[in-house]
Design an enzyme around this catalytic site. Structure first.
Site, short mmCIF file in Angstrom:
data_model
loop_
_atom_site.label_atom_id
_atom_site.label_comp_id
_atom_site.label_asym_id
_atom_site.label_seq_id
_atom_site.Cartn_x
_atom_site.Cartn_y
_atom_site.Cartn_z
N GLY A 1 -26.05 -11.70 9.68
CA GLY A 1 -25.05 -12.75 9.53
C GLY A 1 -24.91 -13.58 10.79
N CYS A 2 -24.42 -14.80 10.61
CA CYS A 2 -24.11 -15.69 11.72
C CYS A 2 -22.76 -16.33 11.42
CB CYS A 2 -25.21 -16.74 11.91
SG CYS A 2 -25.37 -17.87 10.51
N GLU A 3 -22.50 -17.51 11.90
CA GLU A 3 -21.22 -18.17 11.66
C GLU A 3 -21.13 -18.74 10.24
OE1 GLU A 3 -17.35 -19.18 12.77
OE2 GLU A 3 -18.79 -17.90 13.77
#
Length: 182
Positions: free
Chosen positions: A141-143
Site C-alpha cells: 500500500g501507499c497513500e
C-alpha cells in the site's frame, strides 16, 4: 534489443517510436510491425490495461510475452488478507508513514521527496529483500494506490511471486476505518 511502444489508442503521450493502428487491427496483430525490435502492446479491449511485450519473428509474425501485472484489491479484501497472514508493505515516504499506518506495516519507501519532486529509492529492492523472501505473501500500500502499483510491478519483475496491490491506498484504508497505528 530496441523497443517500440505500440498503443491501441490514438493518444500516445511522450512515447518515442510509438505507432497507433486501429484497435481492430491490433487484436489480430495484422498491422505492420518493425521486424528487429521489441514491441510493447497496450491491449485496451477490456477495462483493465494488459501490457505485453511482443517481438517479431523472422517471418514477421508477432510473438507476445505477458508482462507481470500486479493484482489490485480493495482495502477490505487487503485487510482480510492481512488477517490471513499476508504481511503489509507500506511504500510511502517515512514522513507519511510516521503520521499513521496500518497495524504491523513495514515501511520501505518506493520514492523519496527531494525538493518539490520525488525520486525513486535506488535501494528499494534490496531493502524489501531484507524484510521479505521472494515467496512471502505481501500486500502493498501507499497513500492513494498509484505508487504501490508501481512498486508491486517492480517486485513482480524482480521475482517476488505473491504480491497484491491495495487499490486506494492508505486514504481508502482510513476511510474504511480499518486499524491504524500512529
Amino acid at each position: 534489443m530496441e523497443t517500440t511502444a505500440f498503443n491501441t489508442t490514438s493518444r500516445i503521450g511522450n512515447w518515442s517510436s510509438a505507432i497507433s493502428p486501429p484497435l481492430q487491427t491490433c487484436g489480430s496483430f495484422k498491422c505492420q510491425l518493425p521486424t528487429r525490435r521489441g514491441v510493447i502492446v497496450a491491449d485496451l479491449r477490456n477495462s483493465n490495461f494488459r501490457w505485453r511485450k511482443a517481438t517479431t519473428t523472422s517471418r514477421g509474425n508477432v510473438a507476445a510475452e505477458a508482462v507481470k501485472i500486479p493484482t489490485s484489491v480493495p482495502v477490505r479484501v487487503a485487510r482480510e488478507l492481512a488477517q490471513a497472514g499476508y504481511r503489509y508493505l507500506d511504500v510511502r515516504t517515512p514522513d507519511e508513514f510516521s503520521i499513521g499506518h496500518p497495524t504491523r506495516a513495514i515501511n520501505v519507501p518506493y520514492m523519496y521527496r527531494v525538493g518539490s519532486g520525488m525520486v525513486k529509492n535506488p535501494s528499494f529492492l534490496r531493502q524489501v529483500s531484507s524484510h521479505f523472501r521472494k515467496h512471502d505473501e505481501i500486500i502493498i500500500g501507499c497513500e492513494s494506490g498509484q505508487m504501490s502499483f508501481m512498486a508491486s510491478t517492480d517486485l513482480l519483475t524482480a521475482g517476488f511471486t505473491a504480491i497484491t496491490d491495495i487499490a486506494g491506498g492508505y486514504v481508502a484504508w482510513t476511510e474504511n476505518e480499518l486499524p491504524v497505528e500512529e
